[in-house]
Design an enzyme around this catalytic site. Sequence first.
Site, PDB file in Angstrom:
ATOM      1  N   GLU A 163       0.796  -1.242   0.000  1.00 13.51           N
ATOM      2  CA  GLU A 163       0.000   0.000   0.000  1.00 13.51           C
ATOM      3  C   GLU A 163       0.826   1.289   0.000  1.00 13.51           C
ATOM      4  O   GLU A 163       0.611   2.173   0.827  1.00 13.51           O
ATOM      5  CB  GLU A 163      -0.980  -0.026   1.188  1.00 13.51           C
ATOM      6  CG  GLU A 163      -1.900  -1.233   1.149  1.00 13.51           C
ATOM      7  CD  GLU A 163      -2.866  -1.315   2.334  1.00 13.51           C
ATOM      8  OE1 GLU A 163      -2.803  -0.459   3.221  1.00 13.51           O
ATOM      9  OE2 GLU A 163      -3.686  -2.252   2.356  1.00 13.51           O
ATOM     10  N   GLU A 268      -5.964 -11.285  -0.743  1.00 18.35           N
ATOM     11  CA  GLU A 268      -6.942 -10.708   0.198  1.00 18.35           C
ATOM     12  C   GLU A 268      -8.358 -10.659  -0.378  1.00 18.35           C
ATOM     13  O   GLU A 268      -9.080  -9.669  -0.226  1.00 18.35           O
ATOM     14  CB  GLU A 268      -6.491  -9.305   0.634  1.00 18.35           C
ATOM     15  CG  GLU A 268      -5.083  -9.305   1.185  1.00 18.35           C
ATOM     16  CD  GLU A 268      -4.633  -7.957   1.744  1.00 18.35           C
ATOM     17  OE1 GLU A 268      -5.491  -7.135   2.100  1.00 18.35           O
ATOM     18  OE2 GLU A 268      -3.416  -7.736   1.829  1.00 18.35           O
TER      19      GLU A 268
HETATM   20  C1  XIL Z   1      -6.324  -6.530   8.217  1.00 20.44           C
HETATM   21  C2  XIL Z   1      -6.607  -7.748   9.073  1.00 20.44           C
HETATM   22  O1  XIL Z   1      -7.484  -8.605   8.385  1.00 20.44           O
HETATM   23  C3  XIL Z   1      -7.207  -7.344  10.402  1.00 20.44           C
HETATM   24  O2  XIL Z   1      -7.324  -8.465  11.269  1.00 20.44           O
HETATM   25  C4  XIL Z   1      -6.336  -6.270  11.063  1.00 20.44           C
HETATM   26  O3  XIL Z   1      -6.969  -5.810  12.240  1.00 20.44           O
HETATM   27  C5  XIL Z   1      -6.105  -5.107  10.143  1.00 20.44           C
HETATM   28  O4  XIL Z   1      -5.540  -5.583   8.921  1.00 20.44           O
HETATM   29  N1  XIL Z   1      -4.874  -4.607   3.714  1.00 20.44           N
HETATM   30  C6  XIL Z   1      -3.912  -5.497   4.113  1.00 20.44           C
HETATM   31  C7  XIL Z   1      -4.202  -6.446   5.220  1.00 20.44           C
HETATM   32  O5  XIL Z   1      -2.842  -5.576   3.482  1.00 20.44           O
HETATM   33  O6  XIL Z   1      -3.059  -6.766   5.961  1.00 20.44           O
HETATM   34  C8  XIL Z   1      -5.294  -5.926   6.131  1.00 20.44           C
HETATM   35  O7  XIL Z   1      -5.612  -6.934   7.075  1.00 20.44           O
HETATM   36  C9  XIL Z   1      -6.506  -5.500   5.330  1.00 20.44           C
HETATM   37  C10 XIL Z   1      -6.151  -4.412   4.350  1.00 20.44           C
END
Ligand code: XIL
Length: 378
Positions: A163, A268
């Site tokens: 990011e 994700e």
């Molecule tokens: C999220 C997790 O799923 C949560 O448990 C945590 O509280 C916050 O982060 N982008 C990413 C992930 O790259 O690492 C994030 O994961 C969601 C957004």
Amino acid sequence: MKRTFVTSALIAFCMMLFASCGGSAKNEEQFSLKDALADKFTIGTAFNEAQNFGIDTQGIEVTKQHFNSIVAENCMKAEKIQPKKGEFYFDETDKMIEFAEANNMEVIGHTLVWHSQLPKWFTVDDNGKEVDRDELITRLKDHIFAVAGRYKGKIKGWDVLNEALNDDGTLRNTPFLRIIGEEYIPMVFEFAQQADPNAELYYNDYSLSIPEKREGAVKLVQMLKEKGVKIDGVGMQGHLSLDFPSLENKEASIIAFANEGVDVMITELDLSVLKSPHKRLGAELTDTAEYSKEMNPYVEGLPQEISDQWNKRMKDFFELFIKHSDKITRVTAWGVADGDSWKNGWPIPGRTDYPLLFDRKHQPKQVVIDLINEYNNK
Ligand code: XIL
């Protein structure tokens, strides 16, 4: 003739009954998503603490059956793995990797450099003053060497940088950019390569379907390649909603990244059925809103109509990924079952969402059954 998943599930059920009466179900044939899509890409999931420590036995069983790639949802992030300077907490990650090795799964490292879930100490000195450029470079290098170095040879690929872009494609104003300048990007990729020379190295971000952000990521890849810095892939975070992004924009980004000579990964993956308080759904962790009942309409269950819409849209995305399986090496869901998903708590806390491939009872959603039936032995 091919057996359908439903038939197979029936057979499995009968075998279980037989087993509970003293017979053996050891050779039970298990139809699975990873096998059905084996010649397309690997199928991953994210493991949380309860799964890494073997507590969520149902989630673990689903994972063994359907997934062949794993990533830590949180335990490899800087705030968890190096909560204090020089103090590392590796137990949870060690467990996850043990599980992956025992079950023949690839491990993806998430993530080495991210402005979010970054412990406070990382960018300030003992007096709370922001560290200077050299010190931040040293800290990044030490962190990457300690973490990627420890797991050298065990990680298929690292989300080296997470990011780093704004939605308009410009570089995000993180402490790394502010204190070091743009050069922090090639630097961290180089550190990762030195720490684990054989691991693949990825750039990972959300909303990469937005044309300007897509352009930004293309430029980032080009910049690294021009400098001769290794980058193997772009991870497109798949935080979807029922109306964002369009399949067309997603496809254009898959093609654009592949044209730069890197692998594309869908990371994700989750598909929210809930309204976002924002114009379009991204994954900006600080973009939160207060709870209200109206924004949480499906506490008692999902109406059939919405469930059908969800399954169709998820299937359409999978069909798109399959169409581009020459470019896509992995599709990773952000969690095993609906109850595990971070979407129940973000962007609004305390909601009931239905974003993953398995429901709260760990049953496969229709899209999983359809994909298995359609692609098994194809
Ligand atoms: C999220 C997790 O799923 C949560 O448990 C945590 O509280 C916050 O982060 N982008 C990413 C992930 O790259 O690492 C994030 O994961 C969601 C957004």
